[in-house]
Design a protein around this motif. Structure first.
Motif, short mmCIF file in Angstrom:
data_model
loop_
_atom_site.label_atom_id
_atom_site.label_comp_id
_atom_site.label_asym_id
_atom_site.label_seq_id
_atom_site.Cartn_x
_atom_site.Cartn_y
_atom_site.Cartn_z
N ASP A 63 0.82 -1.21 0.00
CA ASP A 63 0.00 0.00 0.00
C ASP A 63 0.86 1.26 0.00
N VAL A 64 1.97 1.25 0.72
CA VAL A 64 2.88 2.40 0.74
C VAL A 64 3.48 2.62 -0.65
N LEU A 65 3.94 1.54 -1.28
CA LEU A 65 4.50 1.68 -2.63
C LEU A 65 3.46 2.23 -3.61
N ALA A 66 2.23 1.76 -3.49
CA ALA A 66 1.17 2.26 -4.37
C ALA A 66 0.90 3.74 -4.10
N ALA A 67 0.87 4.14 -2.83
CA ALA A 67 0.62 5.54 -2.49
C ALA A 67 1.74 6.45 -2.99
N LEU A 68 2.96 5.94 -3.00
CA LEU A 68 4.11 6.72 -3.46
C LEU A 68 4.30 6.63 -4.98
N LYS A 69 3.44 5.86 -5.61
CA LYS A 69 3.55 5.63 -7.06
C LYS A 69 4.94 5.10 -7.42
N ALA A 70 5.39 4.13 -6.63
CA ALA A 70 6.68 3.47 -6.85
C ALA A 70 6.42 1.97 -6.96
N PRO A 71 5.88 1.52 -8.09
CA PRO A 71 5.47 0.11 -8.21
C PRO A 71 6.67 -0.84 -8.14
N LEU A 72 6.40 -2.02 -7.58
CA LEU A 72 7.40 -3.08 -7.58
C LEU A 72 7.44 -3.69 -8.98
N GLN A 73 8.55 -3.51 -9.66
CA GLN A 73 8.70 -4.03 -11.02
C GLN A 73 9.07 -5.51 -11.02
N ALA A 74 9.93 -5.91 -10.06
CA ALA A 74 10.39 -7.30 -10.00
C ALA A 74 11.13 -7.51 -8.69
N VAL A 75 11.31 -8.78 -8.37
CA VAL A 75 12.16 -9.20 -7.26
C VAL A 75 13.28 -10.01 -7.88
N GLU A 76 14.51 -9.74 -7.44
CA GLU A 76 15.65 -10.51 -7.94
C GLU A 76 16.42 -11.10 -6.77
N ILE A 77 16.54 -12.42 -6.78
CA ILE A 77 17.39 -13.11 -5.81
C ILE A 77 18.78 -13.08 -6.42
N THR A 78 19.68 -12.34 -5.80
CA THR A 78 20.93 -11.97 -6.44
C THR A 78 22.16 -12.75 -6.00
N GLU A 79 22.17 -13.17 -4.74
CA GLU A 79 23.39 -13.80 -4.21
C GLU A 79 23.06 -14.87 -3.19
N LEU A 80 24.06 -15.72 -2.99
CA LEU A 80 24.04 -16.70 -1.91
C LEU A 80 25.43 -16.67 -1.31
N LYS A 81 25.52 -16.15 -0.08
CA LYS A 81 26.81 -16.07 0.62
C LYS A 81 26.68 -16.73 1.97
N GLU A 82 27.54 -17.70 2.23
CA GLU A 82 27.56 -18.40 3.52
C GLU A 82 26.16 -18.88 3.90
N ASN A 83 25.49 -19.51 2.93
CA ASN A 83 24.15 -20.08 3.10
C ASN A 83 23.06 -19.04 3.39
N VAL A 84 23.29 -17.79 3.06
CA VAL A 84 22.30 -16.73 3.23
C VAL A 84 21.98 -16.18 1.84
N PHE A 85 20.67 -16.16 1.52
CA PHE A 85 20.23 -15.62 0.24
C PHE A 85 20.03 -14.12 0.36
N TYR A 86 20.31 -13.40 -0.73
CA TYR A 86 20.12 -11.95 -0.79
C TYR A 86 19.22 -11.63 -1.97
N ALA A 87 18.39 -10.60 -1.81
CA ALA A 87 17.48 -10.22 -2.89
C ALA A 87 17.40 -8.70 -2.97
#
Length: 154
Positions: A63-87
């Motif tokens: 709802d905050v993103l919609a109110a700010l007119k900053a739509p979520l375009q995509a999610v990217e899972i970018t890395e895996l370091k020491e068994n921790v995923f980053y996005a």
């Protein structure tokens, strides 16, 4: 980047640790990510169409993103370091915001944004389920049809 779809969430026994299972849209690899109970509940709620009386954190962010007119375009899972995923959350106008994959997935489901994963991460953590294990995937899907979000409350 490879596009993924959410197969669902479940609780891994005996540790009672929730897991979200993603699958390549055009491929045979699955990506299991261990997540927290709150995020598992948020993902399960959205997949099952459960609408809480008041917005959950991921609903609030949508709802905050919609109110700010900053739509979520995509999610990217970018890395895996020491068994921790980053996005990253990719917002309108090319803005990137670092986020946990579990929160990112819960938000992506709420807004219908694509979920993508770096080829390197899929190469390292993705698994191919042999044909003889497809029964296990089918059992997992059956489990998902019967599980309720309350099952993740812990």
């Amino acid at each position: 980047m490879r596009e993924l779809s959410v197969v669902g969430v479940r609780v891994e026994l005996p540790s009672n640790q929730p897991i979200v299972l993603l699958r390549e849209v055009e491929g045979d690899r699955y990506l299991p990510i261990w997540i927290g109970a709150v995020e598992a509940t948020a993902i399960a709620y959205e997949q099952q169409g459960v609408k809480p009386a008041r917005p959950l954190t991921h609903d609030l962010l949508r709802d905050v993103l919609a109110a700010l007119k900053a739509p979520l375009q995509a999610v990217e899972i970018t890395e895996l370091k020491e068994n921790v995923f980053y996005a990253d959350l990719l917002l309108g106008d090319g803005v990137r915001v670092s986020a946990r994959p579990s929160d990112s997935i819960a938000l992506a489901l709420r807004v219908g944004a694509p979920i993508r994963c770096a080829e390197q991460v899929l190469g390292e953590a993705g698994i191919v389920i042999p044909d003889e294990q497809e029964d296990e995937v089918e059992k997992f899907r059956e489990f998902l049809e019967q599980v309720r979000p309350e099952d993740f409350a812990g």
